[in-house]
Motif scaffolding. Structure first.
Motif, PDB file in Angstrom:
ATOM      1  N   TYR A 197      43.455  34.425  34.337  1.00 53.36           N
ATOM      2  CA  TYR A 197      42.927  35.666  34.000  1.00 53.36           C
ATOM      3  C   TYR A 197      43.920  36.709  33.754  1.00 53.36           C
ATOM      4  O   TYR A 197      43.806  37.549  32.768  1.00 53.36           O
ATOM      5  N   GLU A 198      44.746  37.116  34.821  1.00 55.14           N
ATOM      6  CA  GLU A 198      45.726  37.918  34.735  1.00 55.14           C
ATOM      7  C   GLU A 198      46.697  37.761  33.232  1.00 55.14           C
ATOM      8  O   GLU A 198      47.025  38.761  32.496  1.00 55.14           O
ATOM      9  N   TRP A 209      49.075  47.882  36.115  1.00 54.13           N
ATOM     10  CA  TRP A 209      48.122  48.469  36.810  1.00 54.13           C
ATOM     11  C   TRP A 209      46.744  48.152  35.968  1.00 54.13           C
ATOM     12  O   TRP A 209      45.447  48.058  36.909  1.00 54.13           O
ATOM     13  N   THR A 210      46.499  48.194  34.821  1.00 60.26           N
ATOM     14  CA  THR A 210      45.348  47.673  34.009  1.00 60.26           C
ATOM     15  C   THR A 210      44.788  46.411  34.434  1.00 60.26           C
ATOM     16  O   THR A 210      43.560  46.167  34.700  1.00 60.26           O
ATOM     17  N   ARG A 211      45.622  45.437  34.617  1.00 61.26           N
ATOM     18  CA  ARG A 211      45.236  44.148  34.721  1.00 61.26           C
ATOM     19  C   ARG A 211      44.520  44.231  36.355  1.00 61.26           C
ATOM     20  O   ARG A 211      43.591  43.512  36.642  1.00 61.26           O
ATOM     21  N   PHE A 212      45.176  44.783  37.249  1.00 58.39           N
ATOM     22  CA  PHE A 212      44.714  45.018  38.548  1.00 58.39           C
ATOM     23  C   PHE A 212      43.132  45.876  38.697  1.00 58.39           C
ATOM     24  O   PHE A 212      42.149  45.242  39.134  1.00 58.39           O
ATOM     25  N   ARG A 213      43.342  46.845  37.713  1.00 56.78           N
ATOM     26  CA  ARG A 213      42.003  47.432  37.750  1.00 56.78           C
ATOM     27  C   ARG A 213      40.830  46.844  36.975  1.00 56.78           C
ATOM     28  O   ARG A 213      39.882  46.942  37.555  1.00 56.78           O
ATOM     29  N   ARG A 214      41.089  46.125  35.955  1.00 52.52           N
ATOM     30  CA  ARG A 214      40.345  45.719  35.194  1.00 52.52           C
ATOM     31  C   ARG A 214      39.725  44.263  35.512  1.00 52.52           C
ATOM     32  O   ARG A 214      38.767  43.672  34.960  1.00 52.52           O
ATOM     33  N   VAL A 215      40.697  43.368  35.956  1.00 50.24           N
ATOM     34  CA  VAL A 215      40.413  41.952  36.295  1.00 50.24           C
ATOM     35  C   VAL A 215      40.666  41.578  37.631  1.00 50.24           C
ATOM     36  O   VAL A 215      39.673  41.197  38.297  1.00 50.24           O
ATOM     37  N   ILE A 216      41.623  41.925  38.468  1.00 52.29           N
ATOM     38  CA  ILE A 216      41.843  41.499  39.948  1.00 52.29           C
ATOM     39  C   ILE A 216      40.749  42.250  40.634  1.00 52.29           C
ATOM     40  O   ILE A 216      40.087  41.426  41.466  1.00 52.29           O
ATOM     41  N   LEU A 217      40.608  43.570  40.400  1.00 53.10           N
ATOM     42  CA  LEU A 217      39.549  44.245  41.401  1.00 53.10           C
ATOM     43  C   LEU A 217      38.201  43.944  41.285  1.00 53.10           C
ATOM     44  O   LEU A 217      37.412  43.338  42.181  1.00 53.10           O
ATOM     45  N   PRO A 218      37.826  43.634  39.805  1.00 48.84           N
ATOM     46  CA  PRO A 218      36.370  43.306  39.713  1.00 48.84           C
ATOM     47  C   PRO A 218      36.137  41.679  40.219  1.00 48.84           C
ATOM     48  O   PRO A 218      35.098  41.434  40.781  1.00 48.84           O
ATOM     49  N   LEU A 219      36.882  40.960  40.066  1.00 47.38           N
ATOM     50  CA  LEU A 219      36.902  39.412  40.374  1.00 47.38           C
ATOM     51  C   LEU A 219      37.136  39.403  42.050  1.00 47.38           C
ATOM     52  O   LEU A 219      36.544  38.501  42.607  1.00 47.38           O
ATOM     53  N   THR A 220      37.761  40.250  42.656  1.00 50.45           N
ATOM     54  CA  THR A 220      37.686  40.259  44.244  1.00 50.45           C
ATOM     55  C   THR A 220      36.599  41.229  44.980  1.00 50.45           C
ATOM     56  O   THR A 220      36.633  41.096  45.971  1.00 50.45           O
ATOM     57  N   ALA A 221      35.861  41.689  43.959  1.00 52.67           N
ATOM     58  CA  ALA A 221      34.876  42.546  44.399  1.00 52.67           C
ATOM     59  C   ALA A 221      33.917  41.854  45.754  1.00 52.67           C
ATOM     60  O   ALA A 221      33.490  42.594  46.648  1.00 52.67           O
ATOM     61  N   PRO A 222      33.499  40.626  45.372  1.00 48.57           N
ATOM     62  CA  PRO A 222      32.468  40.100  46.491  1.00 48.57           C
ATOM     63  C   PRO A 222      33.480  39.883  47.862  1.00 48.57           C
ATOM     64  O   PRO A 222      32.744  40.287  48.784  1.00 48.57           O
TER      65      PRO A 222
ATOM     66  N   LEU B 106      38.287  33.050  29.925  1.00 52.40           N
ATOM     67  CA  LEU B 106      37.273  34.291  29.547  1.00 52.40           C
ATOM     68  C   LEU B 106      37.034  34.849  30.981  1.00 52.40           C
ATOM     69  O   LEU B 106      36.697  34.246  31.947  1.00 52.40           O
ATOM     70  N   PHE B 107      37.035  35.997  30.921  1.00 51.19           N
ATOM     71  CA  PHE B 107      36.950  37.018  32.127  1.00 51.19           C
ATOM     72  C   PHE B 107      35.314  36.738  32.586  1.00 51.19           C
ATOM     73  O   PHE B 107      34.434  37.320  31.815  1.00 51.19           O
ATOM     74  N   PRO B 108      35.107  36.211  33.942  1.00 56.54           N
ATOM     75  CA  PRO B 108      33.796  35.601  34.091  1.00 56.54           C
ATOM     76  C   PRO B 108      32.904  36.950  34.507  1.00 56.54           C
ATOM     77  O   PRO B 108      31.692  36.881  34.309  1.00 56.54           O
ATOM     78  N   HIS B 109      33.682  38.317  34.956  1.00 57.14           N
ATOM     79  CA  HIS B 109      32.672  39.270  35.103  1.00 57.14           C
ATOM     80  C   HIS B 109      32.437  40.093  33.970  1.00 57.14           C
ATOM     81  O   HIS B 109      31.703  41.191  34.065  1.00 57.14           O
ATOM     82  N   MET B 110      32.908  39.896  32.726  1.00 57.97           N
ATOM     83  CA  MET B 110      32.388  40.581  31.389  1.00 57.97           C
ATOM     84  C   MET B 110      31.655  39.703  30.546  1.00 57.97           C
ATOM     85  O   MET B 110      31.495  38.475  30.707  1.00 57.97           O
ATOM     86  N   VAL B 112      30.654  38.570  26.724  1.00 59.19           N
ATOM     87  CA  VAL B 112      31.310  37.836  25.560  1.00 59.19           C
ATOM     88  C   VAL B 112      31.762  39.200  24.629  1.00 59.19           C
ATOM     89  O   VAL B 112      32.939  39.291  24.579  1.00 59.19           O
ATOM     90  N   ALA B 113      31.013  40.030  24.433  1.00 59.78           N
ATOM     91  CA  ALA B 113      31.351  41.256  23.553  1.00 59.78           C
ATOM     92  C   ALA B 113      32.550  42.167  24.415  1.00 59.78           C
ATOM     93  O   ALA B 113      33.551  42.390  23.905  1.00 59.78           O
ATOM     94  N   GLN B 114      32.467  42.266  26.067  1.00 56.82           N
ATOM     95  CA  GLN B 114      33.425  42.977  26.446  1.00 56.82           C
ATOM     96  C   GLN B 114      34.809  42.162  26.742  1.00 56.82           C
ATOM     97  O   GLN B 114      35.836  42.659  26.452  1.00 56.82           O
ATOM     98  N   ASN B 115      34.560  40.880  26.721  1.00 58.86           N
ATOM     99  CA  ASN B 115      35.819  40.050  26.623  1.00 58.86           C
ATOM    100  C   ASN B 115      36.643  40.270  25.403  1.00 58.86           C
ATOM    101  O   ASN B 115      37.736  40.233  25.328  1.00 58.86           O
TER     102      ASN B 115
END
Lengths: 296, 378
Positions: A197-198, A209-222, B106-110, B112-115
């Protein structure tokens, strides 16, 4: 079951369906009984005691009253206790999160060859009781302790720093005690985080930084939510570390319950405060489930 | 003769001055540890708008090459340029390359449009324009109106198309596809193959496609690079690769082929077993070699006298040892005096079927038998 399925399936289908709930109940029963005796009954009893009127010296009467709650909510010291506990809960949780997150992220990414060993090292402090570890911190942080000893002998400071018997000492001790719990919860909640994903985010133009904020952080939120819930609850309910490192000068709900129940022998008051702590935990749990639902 | 004509076309295209290399890989190398060469001194030029397929078995370095182009792996040595722009050491987020992963990623937390919008957001495209471009991209991959779904609510084929839309919506200079079809079932794979190729040609986007499936490489690509043990075994058009393999590895890997041990008699003939067959030895004059013949280039007839067969063809008497019915073809394993030839006959065109144990005559044209030096490409 194999014997049943090998014979005529039509005739056996209802029979297996009847058997299933019986088996389910039989397997769940021991746990249900233990939980009822060891958890549900005591909590109900606790709730009842909190409404009992007590005479001086902690003698319990047979009268039920709201007096214990009324006196709690009318005493300004109570609000100080709640404020102190919440500050400790949120503060310790946040610091613990900041300390444990990089560890958990590293453990998630490290090659499987090293992961198990490093994982054991991370949680190994749990093998030592938190009482013992707290005493260890008293040795390190005390006025004659290791830290002050080094700082004073090297001439950096003249008089010892106050590192124990205050809120700072409690924070240091609590954070260290809770880091393994936080790291465990984080790793447990990192299941969805994959390197790919990164990489995808990077190929789309996201910097580090954007990768951390937009991908890593939300995916690790649980994982973050789980760890925060656990640490918040543990830090509010812990009383040994605050008592020892606070030196009786840090007043919290948990220490107050201990004082009321063990020293003042005012069980109804202690029970009432316990119920209030339970309500705080209930609120924390509600926030947790909303966060988890949002990020699912 | 038909093969000769086919050969002319790509050569002419490559020498066209307006068709210069757009993506240039110059001597790129990836070394792990002290001496493991994952990719060894690769030189590939891809003209603008062309689709290059990197074909090879797992571990041949094709994915490593793709990841180096994408910037996800550092190159040990060499140079990568896109349209003259040296990107060898740029971080991946500055390369402006669209990338489609094998498992889609695909980013699972987004949604399809956000992806799909993610790359546009990174480029600071304003909200209104981004929305239009996302919808346009989803229409291109035939998923209009799917924007509000989550990736996990979609099938593998749909996720694959979203991944393609996400990579293309940023209008990258280069599109990289890493085994994009390998997680799809056979029927869907055929459809996606055509769809990806159509989109690629419509957008005229230079593309590198990594695959271990020779059918994908032959049917989709303008150019195929066959990789073997980190090296480029052959680079050419699909026809080149199939009809004129550079070495035994390519001949064996691309398509089915019979490989027989042979002895070079002279420049124009080899001995297999007890028989001598005319063919082009490509400069070899003596010693042991390998001869390769495609199964479907061997024609079978009931056994007859060798003297009745045209001297222009190679022929061998044999006995059927095994019959395998595949559906579109029937495979016959034929023993020709110590060597086994696998042959294929189209079930529709078969005038007759043969039984196991039956004696028959195998014939093939000398130019259908390729000769390779012993140990070439192994």
């Amino acid at each position: 079951m194999a014997a049943i399925t090998s014979s005529v399936p039509l005739a056996d289908a209802p029979q297996t369906r009847r058997k299933f709930p019986f088996l389910l109940i039989a397997l769940l029963l021991p746990m249900a009984i233990i939980n009822f005796i060891a958890f549900v009954l005591p909590v109900v009893r606790l709730g009842m005691i909190s409404f009992i009127e007590s005479r001086s010296g902690g003698v319990l009467t047979n009268n039920y009253t709201l007096e214990n709650y009324v006196s709690f909510f009318t005493d300004s010291f109570s609000f100080e206790l709640v404020a102190n506990s919440l500050t400790l809960g949120f503060g310790v949780t946040l610091i613990t999160l900041c300390c444990a997150y990089p560890i958990a992220l590293f453990l998630h990414r490290v090659s499987p060859k090293w992961r198990n060993m490093l994982f054991v090292i991370t949680v190994s402090p749990l093998l030592v009781s938190s009482v013992v570890r707290t005493y260890g911190w008293m040795v390190i942080l005390g006025d004659q302790g290791v830290v002050n000893g080094i700082l004073m002998s090297s001439g950096i400071i003249d008089s010892p720093l106050r590192l124990t018997n205050n809120t700072l000492g409690v924070f240091i001790g609590m954070v260290e005690v809770l880091i393994p719990y936080m790291a465990l919860s984080l790793i447990a909640g990192f299941g969805r985080l994959e390197n790919v994903y990164e990489e995808a985010a990077a190929s789309l133009g996201a910097n580090r930084w954007t990768r951390f904020r937009r991908v890593i952080l939300p995916l690790t939120a649980p994982g973050i939510a789980l760890g925060c819930l656990l640490c918040f609850v543990l830090s509010i309910s812990s009383f040994i570390t605050p008592k020892l490192l606070g030196g009786g000068r840090v007043f919290l709900l948990a220490t107050e319950i201990y004082d009321q129940a063990v020293i003042q022998l005012e069980w109804p008051t202690a029970a009432a405060i316990s119920v209030i702590v339970l309500i705080i935990f209930g609120l924390a749990l509600a926030v947790y489930s909303r966060v988890v639902k949002r990020f699912d | 003769m038909q093969t000769q004509e086919l050969r002319q076309e790509p050569l002419a295209a490559e020498t066209n001055p307006g068709d210069q290399a757009f993506l240039k890989l110059k001597g790129i190398t990836k070394r792990y540890g002290a001496d493991y060469m994952a990719v060894d001194d690769l030189d590939i030029d891809v003209p603008k708008g062309k689709l290059l397929g990197l074909l090879g078995p797992s571990g041949c370095g094709k994915t490593t090459t793709l990841r180096m182009i994408a910037g996800l792996l550092d190159i040990t040595k060499g140079k990568i340029t896109i349209d003259g722009d040296d990107i060898s050491h740029k971080p991946p987020h500055k390369r402006d390359i669209g990338l489609v992963f094998q498992n889609y990623a695909l980013f699972p937390h987004m949604t399809v449009a956000q992806n799909v919008a993610f790359g546009l957001e990174m480029r600071g495209v304003n909200r209104v324009e981004a929305r239009d471009r996302v919808e346009e991209a989803l229409e291109m991959v035939r998923l209009p109106g799917y924007g509000e779904r989550k990736p996990k609510e979609m099938s593998g084929g749909q996720q694959q198309r979203v991944a393609l839309a996400r990579a293309l919506v940023i209008r990258p200079r280069l599109l990289l596809l890493d085994e994009p079809l390998s997680n799809l079932d056979a029927k869907l794979r055929d459809d996606m193959r055509i769809e990806i190729r159509e989109i690629q040609q419509r957008l005229q986007i230079t593309t590198v496609f990594v695959t271990h499936d020779q059918v994908e490489a032959l049917t989709m690509c303008d150019l195929v690079g066959v990789m073997h043990k980190g090296k480029l075994a052959q680079l050419g058009t699909p026809e080149d690769i199939y009809e004129r393999p550079a070495d035994l590895f390519v001949a064996d890997f691309v398509g089915r082929t019979n490989v027989l041990g042979c002895e070079i008699e002279a420049l124009d003939r080899v001995r297999i077993g007890a028989s001598v067959y005319p063919c082009d030895t490509r400069g070899l004059t003596s010693g042991k070699a390998k001869a390769a013949i495609r199964p479907h280039r061997i024609s079978l007839t009931p056994s007859r006298d060798r003297s009745l067969v045209s001297m222009a063809t190679n022929a061998a008497h044999g006995k059927v040892t095994r019959v395998t019915y595949i559906g579109d073809v029937v495979q016959y394993d034929i023993d020709i005096g110590g060597n086994t030839l696998t042959t294929e006959v189209h079930t529709a065109s078969a005038g007759h079927s043969f039984q196991s144990g039956e004696k028959l005559l195998c014939e093939w044209k000398p130019q259908d038998m390729q000769v390779f030096a012993q140990g070439s490409g192994s």
